[in-house]
Write an enzyme that holds these catalytic residues in place. Structure first.
Site, mmCIF file in Angstrom:
data_model
loop_
_atom_site.group_PDB
_atom_site.id
_atom_site.type_symbol
_atom_site.label_atom_id
_atom_site.label_comp_id
_atom_site.label_asym_id
_atom_site.label_seq_id
_atom_site.Cartn_x
_atom_site.Cartn_y
_atom_site.Cartn_z
ATOM 1 N NE ARG A 230 -4.278 -1.381 0.093
ATOM 2 C CZ ARG A 230 -4.374 -2.462 -0.694
ATOM 3 N NH1 ARG A 230 -3.378 -2.798 -1.479
ATOM 4 N NH2 ARG A 230 -5.468 -3.178 -0.711
ATOM 5 C CD GLU A 259 -2.952 3.219 -5.104
ATOM 6 O OE1 GLU A 259 -1.719 3.068 -5.126
ATOM 7 O OE2 GLU A 259 -3.765 2.274 -5.033
HETATM 8 P P1 NAD Z 1 -1.175 -10.520 5.878
HETATM 9 O O1 NAD Z 1 -2.078 -9.970 6.932
HETATM 10 O O2 NAD Z 1 -1.332 -11.949 5.475
HETATM 11 O O3 NAD Z 1 0.344 -10.325 6.323
HETATM 12 C C1 NAD Z 1 0.852 -9.117 6.836
HETATM 13 C C2 NAD Z 1 2.054 -9.442 7.719
HETATM 14 O O4 NAD Z 1 2.651 -8.197 8.116
HETATM 15 C C3 NAD Z 1 1.693 -10.196 9.003
HETATM 16 O O5 NAD Z 1 2.521 -11.343 9.128
HETATM 17 C C4 NAD Z 1 1.960 -9.172 10.110
HETATM 18 O O6 NAD Z 1 2.413 -9.769 11.318
HETATM 19 C C5 NAD Z 1 3.052 -8.325 9.472
HETATM 20 N N1 NAD Z 1 3.211 -6.994 10.061
HETATM 21 C C6 NAD Z 1 2.243 -6.152 10.500
HETATM 22 N N2 NAD Z 1 2.792 -5.009 10.956
HETATM 23 C C7 NAD Z 1 4.137 -5.141 10.796
HETATM 24 C C8 NAD Z 1 5.242 -4.284 11.073
HETATM 25 N N3 NAD Z 1 5.071 -3.072 11.593
HETATM 26 N N4 NAD Z 1 6.480 -4.737 10.785
HETATM 27 C C9 NAD Z 1 6.672 -5.972 10.255
HETATM 28 N N5 NAD Z 1 5.656 -6.819 9.967
HETATM 29 C C10 NAD Z 1 4.409 -6.403 10.232
HETATM 30 O O7 NAD Z 1 -1.345 -9.530 4.630
HETATM 31 P P2 NAD Z 1 -1.186 -9.913 3.096
HETATM 32 O O8 NAD Z 1 -2.476 -10.488 2.590
HETATM 33 O O9 NAD Z 1 0.075 -10.650 2.905
HETATM 34 O O10 NAD Z 1 -1.080 -8.438 2.443
HETATM 35 C C11 NAD Z 1 0.124 -7.689 2.541
HETATM 36 C C12 NAD Z 1 -0.060 -6.329 1.888
HETATM 37 O O11 NAD Z 1 -0.310 -6.485 0.481
HETATM 38 C C13 NAD Z 1 -1.228 -5.494 2.427
HETATM 39 O O12 NAD Z 1 -0.807 -4.150 2.557
HETATM 40 C C14 NAD Z 1 -2.264 -5.606 1.334
HETATM 41 O O13 NAD Z 1 -3.154 -4.507 1.342
HETATM 42 C C15 NAD Z 1 -1.382 -5.606 0.112
HETATM 43 N N6 NAD Z 1 -1.993 -6.117 -1.133
HETATM 44 C C16 NAD Z 1 -1.624 -5.523 -2.309
HETATM 45 C C17 NAD Z 1 -2.203 -5.956 -3.505
HETATM 46 C C18 NAD Z 1 -1.832 -5.323 -4.821
HETATM 47 O O14 NAD Z 1 -2.516 -5.551 -5.829
HETATM 48 N N7 NAD Z 1 -0.764 -4.552 -4.877
HETATM 49 C C19 NAD Z 1 -3.154 -7.004 -3.501
HETATM 50 C C20 NAD Z 1 -3.468 -7.604 -2.274
HETATM 51 C C21 NAD Z 1 -2.893 -7.155 -1.093
#
Ligand code: NAD
Length: 326
Positions: A230, A259
């Protein structure tokens, strides 16, 4: 089903047939003005941004017969969960449609930047087909630092591991299933050590500008920074400064601050109201994609299939594992 794109139709037809559902698809985003046309529908299936209505609108949805709002996206911030619950409407989302889709886009940005493909294209467009100065590293010699190793971060770790990179990670949650392929380190060690720094945390108050000027200053001046999560997780002004002052070597982004109204839309012939995005687009050592990392065939199929599965489960009076509550 609202906000339906042509590329979803095949999956909709297939999944509707499987659960014997009658479906009406609409291309536009749902607004409260659509409620009266929902007569006879049990499920409202959405994939859009922005609130869908007031608490009163949820009462109207229930009154016309809607029992379930099936989101075929992950985010449920568009729903007033309390209002849905108060009116007996169940809400489901699709928590993971294809972590690999975002993982592969992350890898793609890394490879484009490592092999200097943007610089090479810029030269060729000027008639310069030389490759001096564009010597690349090979991925197996590099250390990849992943901040946030959840569903997507895990997919990223597996992809880079398959290519022989050394993986270090920072996440308060340590996943034993990844212990063979990565080492958890503190954030500072990761920033100082990694050749590629990639963020995959959720966006919340604790991760807003997680990668700020201070974080960029700690990275190697040969580092590649990637944000396919994000936009606001990284401070865009600080990123531009880090690139301009050569604190880091390159950046790949699929998401950027401010965005909305740009990524995903066609603004041909109009001004793009994001000067920092325009600046990054001009830099040959920056690779940009318009928040399309999720957009793969398996992901689209999964988004539709999971929404239909949830509709079926709830219609049968069972509890969906994807139910979201206030
Ligand atoms: P998820 O919840 O499965 O994993 C997130 C991880 O981040 C968790 O393991 C959590 O413990 C960790 N975390 C949280 N805060 C943290 C910090 N301060 N420092 C280190 N680690 C931390 O999430 P996900 O489904 O893997 O999604 C990850 C990201 O990808 C999100 O921001 C989501 O919005 C984004 N995303 C982007 C797209 C795209 O098209 N670009 C699509 C889907 C998701």
């Amino acid at each position: 089903m609202y906000s339906v794109r042509p590329d979803e139709q095949a999956a909709i037809k297939k999944n509707a047939a499987e659960i014997n559902a009658t479906v009406t698809t609409v291309a536009h985003d749902f607004t409260p003005a659509d409620i009266s046309s929902l007569k006879g529908a049990d499920v409202l299936c959405l994939a859009q941004h922005g609130a869908i209505g007031t608490a009163e609108d949820y009462a109207k949805l229930a009154a016309i017969g809607i029992k379930h709002i099936a989101l075929r996206i992950t985010g449920y911030d568009i729903i007033d969960l309390k209002a849905a619950q108060a009116n007996g409407i169940k809400v489901t989302n699709v928590p993971a449609y294809s972590p690999r889709s975002v993982g592969e886009m992350t890898l793609t940005h890394a490879m484009v930047l490592l092999r200097h493909l943007n610089e090479s294209k810029a030269r060729m467009l000027q008639g310069d087909f030389s490759w001096g100065g564009l010597e690349a590293d090979e991925i197996h010699t590099l250390t990849v630092g992943i901040i946030g190793v959840g569903k997507i971060g895990s997919a990223v770790a597996r992809l880079f591991d398959a290519l022989g990179a050394t993986i270090i990670a920072n996440d308060p949650i340590h996943r034993p299933e990844l212990s063979d392929i990565l080492t958890y380190v503190d954030k500072d060690t990761l920033l100082k050590t990694a050749d590629i720094v990639t963020v995959h945390t959720p966006l919340d108050d604790t991760t807003h500008h997680l990668i700020d000027a201070d974080a960029f200053a700690k990275m190697k001046n040969t580092a590649i920074f990637l944000n396919c999560a994000r936009g606001p997780i990284s401070d865009t002004g600080a990123l531009i400064n880090a690139l301009e002052t050569k604190q880091i070597a390159a950046a790949g982004i699929d998401s950027i601050e401010d965005e909305n109204g740009i990524f995903g839309d066609n603004l041909k012939g109009q001004d793009v109201p994001n000067p920092r995005l325009l600046k990054l687009l001009q830099m040959p050592n920056v690779s940009v994609s318009p928040h399309m990392a999720f957009y793969t065939k398996p992901a689209v199929e999964n988004m539709v299939a999971i929404a239909f599965h949830d509709a079926d489960v709830i219609a049968q009076g069972q509890i969906s594992e994807h139910e979201v509550t206030a």
